[in-house]
Design an enzyme around this catalytic site. Structure first.
Site, short mmCIF file in Angstrom:
data_model
loop_
_atom_site.label_atom_id
_atom_site.label_comp_id
_atom_site.label_asym_id
_atom_site.label_seq_id
_atom_site.Cartn_x
_atom_site.Cartn_y
_atom_site.Cartn_z
N GLY A 48 -4.15 -2.87 12.61
CA GLY A 48 -4.63 -4.19 12.22
C GLY A 48 -3.54 -5.22 12.46
O GLY A 48 -3.78 -6.31 12.97
N ALA A 49 -2.32 -4.84 12.09
CA ALA A 49 -1.16 -5.70 12.29
C ALA A 49 0.09 -4.86 12.13
O ALA A 49 0.04 -3.75 11.61
CB ALA A 49 -1.18 -6.86 11.29
N MET A 50 1.23 -5.41 12.58
CA MET A 50 2.50 -4.69 12.48
C MET A 50 3.59 -5.68 12.12
O MET A 50 3.78 -6.68 12.79
CB MET A 50 2.82 -3.99 13.80
CG MET A 50 4.15 -3.28 13.82
SD MET A 50 4.20 -1.96 12.60
CE MET A 50 5.87 -2.13 12.02
N GLU A 51 4.33 -5.35 11.05
CA GLU A 51 5.25 -6.30 10.45
C GLU A 51 6.61 -6.38 11.11
O GLU A 51 7.63 -6.46 10.42
CB GLU A 51 5.42 -5.98 8.95
CG GLU A 51 6.09 -4.65 8.66
CD GLU A 51 5.14 -3.48 8.54
OE1 GLU A 51 5.55 -2.44 8.01
OE2 GLU A 51 3.99 -3.60 8.96
N ASN A 52 6.67 -6.37 12.42
CA ASN A 52 7.96 -6.52 13.09
C ASN A 52 8.68 -7.74 12.52
O ASN A 52 8.10 -8.81 12.40
CB ASN A 52 7.76 -6.71 14.59
CG ASN A 52 6.80 -5.70 15.16
OD1 ASN A 52 7.04 -4.51 15.13
ND2 ASN A 52 5.67 -6.18 15.67
N HIS A 106 0.02 -9.42 3.56
CA HIS A 106 0.53 -8.05 3.60
C HIS A 106 1.76 -7.97 4.51
O HIS A 106 2.80 -7.41 4.13
CB HIS A 106 -0.58 -7.13 4.12
CG HIS A 106 -0.24 -5.69 4.15
ND1 HIS A 106 -0.78 -4.76 3.29
CD2 HIS A 106 0.60 -4.98 4.95
CE1 HIS A 106 -0.31 -3.57 3.55
NE2 HIS A 106 0.54 -3.68 4.58
N GLU A 107 1.63 -8.53 5.71
CA GLU A 107 2.73 -8.43 6.67
C GLU A 107 3.94 -9.27 6.25
O GLU A 107 5.09 -8.85 6.41
CB GLU A 107 2.26 -8.84 8.07
CG GLU A 107 1.03 -8.12 8.58
CD GLU A 107 1.13 -6.61 8.47
OE1 GLU A 107 2.24 -6.06 8.55
OE2 GLU A 107 0.07 -5.98 8.29
N HIS A 119 6.13 -7.58 3.77
CA HIS A 119 7.03 -6.60 4.37
C HIS A 119 8.32 -7.21 4.91
O HIS A 119 9.28 -6.47 5.17
CB HIS A 119 6.33 -5.90 5.55
CG HIS A 119 5.43 -4.78 5.17
ND1 HIS A 119 5.79 -3.78 4.31
CD2 HIS A 119 4.17 -4.47 5.59
CE1 HIS A 119 4.80 -2.91 4.19
NE2 HIS A 119 3.81 -3.30 4.95
N GLU A 166 4.02 0.74 1.93
CA GLU A 166 2.66 0.28 2.21
C GLU A 166 1.86 -0.01 0.94
O GLU A 166 1.05 -0.92 0.91
CB GLU A 166 1.93 1.31 3.07
CG GLU A 166 2.46 1.42 4.49
CD GLU A 166 2.45 0.08 5.23
OE1 GLU A 166 1.77 -0.87 4.79
OE2 GLU A 166 3.14 -0.02 6.25
#
Length: 933
Positions: free
Chosen positions: A316-320, A352-353, A356, A375
């Site tokens: 869905g997404a990635m918190e780079n 959410h991201e 993080h 998470e």
């Protein structure tokens, strides 16, 4: 990473990291749904000069050698990388492959003498640098002898570049390891990969990354473990006219027309940005970031915050850190096409991201066995961040439906697992991928919400802030958070029955959760491990003998009482005795992670109260009563008739949460009975119950011409139409068909975005091939990802088997269905009673291909396996499932491994449940729909 599968994840290798160097042809980027070249696994050679050779790949029998272990030794600690990557955005003329080349120098320190270097590497080819070896080693310290590399090779199983030296690296000294490499810029959605789309008839290519959890090694050689945090100096070589992004701010460029750096930026396809689809995310990111700065009492730790919507993205997404990547549906909003649920998803995933950026990136968990804390925390505070962005939505309550109730269904199985695993049990990439499940995300969120509630938010955030301060830019384990929360408890003088560590470990170190039973005649309060199938065998040991320290918030006859803690199997609380017309209701607002059962008299009082004075019970607890009752009935703790009785008041209910809870539970009845004689009477009963709700919204919206004001009301309007059409209410079905036909006839879609999913589905279900072909053409031409998703789901609603079979075949062709959407499309088809057996046959027949093409580490495989088997309820289906497991043992199931066992357990329970309940359920529905004379 964002859930959902969403799926949100923690930073894959380190905290300050490349993790997503998104290179785009334009990054106001350009898109839609178009041709992708199939993955080609051929080896490629570097094209940037130098002597080249295909490096040796060695696969050895299991041994005790360091390179046959999956964990890195701790004798080398990286300090920083100088990394250059050059993706080719056009195919190689000779091979037809897209490739990237790169070079990396990592500086590391030796903490103990060693003559061996192990560094992760996967699917990369290396230039032979000198003396026939794949790397070059030099010393940072002058006057220090540098050992020569004796032997170098790639160890494919454990994914290492192995360098054996002719002498020892010295303790306390620093060295440089230089490598030069080539990889395929494939369309496999992992590592450094390729995304394609069409713009104005021209194919555009984006080179981007998804490195979590173990795919950084596919992009460059690195110490690919979360504790091996380092600083990255990144150089991206790219064509003029394209834009390069990475985690940090840009330090220099040979391109003169780069966009000016801004603190917050949204990137997407050029037409999407021009259409204003990034405005909502841009407007909400700032307030959410400010909220988290206040919540953490810590400034945002980077000089910029970029967020980019990618046409192809498996999660869905990635918190780079500093460059968050998203599916388009998780970031882009268009009021003409996006529903209020699309809007909420964007707000919660952004929150959410961004959560993080501190919890996961600034402070990273030491190893993947503690993934749940990373998470689970983000999954909890995403609701707090979204509430800050949209305070009128009351979104914080929705965690009960979206996470607590969702994960109860998984955690009530004997094949569940604890939140925290032993470090030694999580070694292989497949084992790590398996952790990205509902337990880590939703149970983690649920128990942290419970913790925050009984500590109070003030104490919780106090401990959180000192935790982040102590471990900033470093690594921690989950017990470090318990320690800081205990410090806050002590400083605040909060009274608890035990330490935070002892209380919370009962929820973290054993799987499952309790059902708390309150006997209001005697005041006895007891607990027991809740299992959906009470006959299932629990083989997993528990350090606490499946007992929990349980915080109980409760009320008596409408008045809130002092909280009560249950320790041990049972205890007596005289205050919980109920006399005469008194009644007790526990787990107020469902802040506790447990179910509640009562004696028969109290249940009778509550169900009677629902029918006569339901508003005396808080809305969230009305949702809880329905969910608890249905699940207690499945576990044979109360009768199924009692559970069904909790739905009798719904013809008067207008609130979203109780209706949604009821529909979620009645979905199980549909799965069990939509192929049996129970189906007809069940439809009659539910149609009778939903008709008043349907008419309520018809009046409220002035014959469907307006949108309800409230966020929850908009959701419940969808429920009213969806269930009314599903149960055959003729007025509803005609409405859906009419709206859809008007769209077909005029090519002007007037259906409100909130209603499109249910209208499309019901219209296609009630129609034939012409309507399906129209929807397919609209899907293929859609330029808005949320609209395409609505159509892709609705196409699975047809009752025509030949169309469903054709649709299944489309999932194997990326030109038809993007790879990121293949597994969810199969699940959509399996949700259709006509398509379920077709989808199951399809998955069984093509498992090896699906598993290989869509990634053994894909996070979607557990969803796929659960999705195609959730209707299973016969002995024949159980045997097929067991045979499927046996037949594909060699191929494997990746992140779906546990889901196979859970499906077997669930099917076994379903068989028994139907045998015991079918006749009673049939009789109840018939009795409730008898005409009254």
């Amino acid at each position: 990473m964002g859930k959902g599968f969403y799926i949100s994840k923690p930073v894959g290798i380190v905290s300050i990291i490349l993790c997503a160097g998104a290179l785009a042809t334009i990054i106001a980027l350009s898109v839609v749904y178009s041709e992708e070249k199939a993955k080609n696994n051929n080896q490629v050679s570097p094209t940037d000069g130098g002597t080249t050779s295909k490096p040796p790949v060695t696969t050895l029998a299991p041994s005790n050698e360091p390179w046959d272990k999956y964990r890195l030794p701790k004798n080398l600690v990286p300090d920083h990388y100088n990394l250059t990557l050059w993706p080719r955005l056009t195919p190689d003329l000779t091979t037809g492959l897209y490739i990237f080349t790169g070079k990396s120098t990592v500086e590391f320190e030796t903490t103990e003498e060693t003559d061996l270097i192990l560094i992760h590497s996967s699917k990369l080819n290396y230039t032979i640098l000198e003396n026939g070896h794949l790397a070059r080693l030099t010393s940072v310290n002058s006057g220090v002898r540098v050992p020569l590399i004796k032997v170098s090779w790639l160890q494919s199983v454990t994914q290492y570049l192995v360098l054996q030296l002719d002498g020892k690296l010295m303790t306390g000294h620093r060295y440089h390891l230089y490598t030069k490499f080539t990889g395929e810029l494939a369309d496999d959605l992992g590592g450094f990969y390729r995304s394609e789309y069409m713009e104005d008839g021209v194919k555009k290519v984006v080179a981007t990354t998804q490195m979590q959890p173990t795919d950084a090694r596919k992009a460059f050689p690195c110490f690919d473990e979360p504790a091996m945090k380092a600083i990255f100096y990144i150089t991206l070589i790219h064509d003029r006219g394209t834009v390069a992004l990475s985690n940090g701010e840009e330090k220099g460029s040979m391109v003169s027309d780069n966009p000016n750096p801004n603190p917050i930026r949204i990137f997407a396809r050029k037409p999407a940005i021009a259409a204003g689809q990034g405005e909502y995310a841009l407007n909400k990111t700032g307030p959410i970031l400010k909220f988290f700065e206040k919540y953490y009492n810590s400034s945002y730790p980077l000089p910029k915050s970029d967020q980019i919507a990618l046409p192809d993205f498996n999660a869905g997404a990635m918190e780079n850190w500093g460059l968050i990547t998203y599916r388009e549906t998780a970031l882009l909003y268009d009021k003409e096409f996006s529903s209020n649920s699309n809007k909420q998803r964007i707000a919660t995933i952004i929150a959410h991201e961004l959560a993080h950026m501190w919890f996961g990136n600034l402070v990273t968990l030491r190893w993947w066995n503690d993934l749940w804390l990373n998470e689970g925390f983000a999954s909890y505070v995403e609701y707090l961040g979204a509430h800050e962005a949209e305070p009128d939505w009351n979104v914080k309550d929705l965690i009960v439906l979206g996470d607590v109730h969702r994960v109860f269904a998984v955690d009530a199985l004997a094949s569940s697992h604890p939140l925290s695993s032993k470090e030694e049990d999580i070694q292989k990439p497949a084992q790590i991928s398996e952790l990205f499940d509902a337990i880590s995300y939703s149970k983690g969120a649920s128990v942290l919400r419970m913790l925050s509630d009984f500590l109070t938010e003030e104490v919780f955030t106090m401990g959180l802030r000192t935790y982040l301060s102590e471990f900033a830019f470093g690594n921690a384990v989950y017990t470090d958070l318990w320690k800081h929360l205990q410090m806050a408890v002590d400083a605040n003088g909060t009274e608890l029955p035990d330490t935070v560590h002892n209380i919370m470990n009962t929820w973290v170190l054993q799987m499952g959760f309790p059902v708390v039973t309150i006997d209001t005649k005697t005041g006895v309060v007891s607990q027991k491990h809740f299992l959906l199938d009470p006959d299932s065998e629990v083989t997993a040991p528990s350090p606490f003998n499946y007992e929990w320290i349980v915080p109980i918030k409760w009320m008596k006859t409408g008045a809130v009482q002092s909280p009560y803690w249950l320790r041990g199997k049972s205890a007596t609380n005289d205050a919980m005795k109920a006399l005469g017309t008194e009644w007790v209701l526990a787990n107020l607002n469902v802040v506790g992670y447990y179910r509640v059962n009562y004696d028969e008299e109290n249940w009778g009082g509550i169900t009677g109260l629902l029918i006569l004075f339901f508003k005396l019970i808080p809305v969230i607890n009305r949702a809880q009563l329905v969910d608890d009752a249905f699940n207690l009935a499945r576990a044979k703790i109360i009768s199924t008739v009692l559970a069904l009785n909790t739905t009798k008041y719904l013809d008067k209910e207008r609130e979203y949460m109780p209706w949604e809870s009821a529909l979620n539970n009645l979905d199980f009845f549909y799965l069990m009975f939509d192929r049996s004689e129970v189906y007809g009477p069940m439809q009659d009963y539910l149609r009778k119950q939903v008709t008043p709700l349907f008419n309520y919204y018809k009046t409220l919206t002035e014959n469907w011409s307006k949108v309800p004001d409230g966020h929850m009301d908009q959701y419940n309007q969808v429920n009213a139409i969806s269930l009314a059409c599903r149960t055959g209410l003729e007025e509803c079905q005609n409405l859906a068909k009419t709206w859809f036909k008007q769209w077909m006839d005029t090519n002007n879609n007037q259906i409100h975005p909130n209603l499109r999913s249910t209208v499309y589905c019901n219209a296609i279900a009630a129609s034939g091939a012409n309507e399906w072909e129209f929807a397919w053409s609209q899907f293929k031409n859609a330029t808005i990802a949320t609209e395409a998703d609505k159509l892709r789901s609705a196409l699975a609603c047809t009752k025509q088997p030949w169309l469903l079979n054709r649709y299944l075949e489309y999932t194997l062709d990326p030109k038809m269905i993007r790879k990121q959407d293949a597994t969810s499309t199969i699940v959509y088809i399996a949700n259709n009673v006509i398509g379920q057996s077709l989808a199951w046959d399809f998955v069984r027949a093509r498992w090896s291909y699906i598993f290989t093409q869509y990634g053994g580490g894909s996070f979607s495989f557990s969803n796929l396996i659960n999705g195609v088997t959730k209707r299973f309820s016969t002995e024949f289906e159980l045997q097929q499932l067991k045979q499927f497991k046996e037949d594909n043992a060699e191929v494997g199931f990746g992140s779906g491994t546990l889901a196979v066992d859970q499906s077997i357990e669930r099917t076994t329970a379903n068989i028994k449940w139907i045998a015991e309940n079918k006749q009673n359920v049939l009789n109840w529905f018939r009795d409730e729909t008898k005409p009254v004379f």
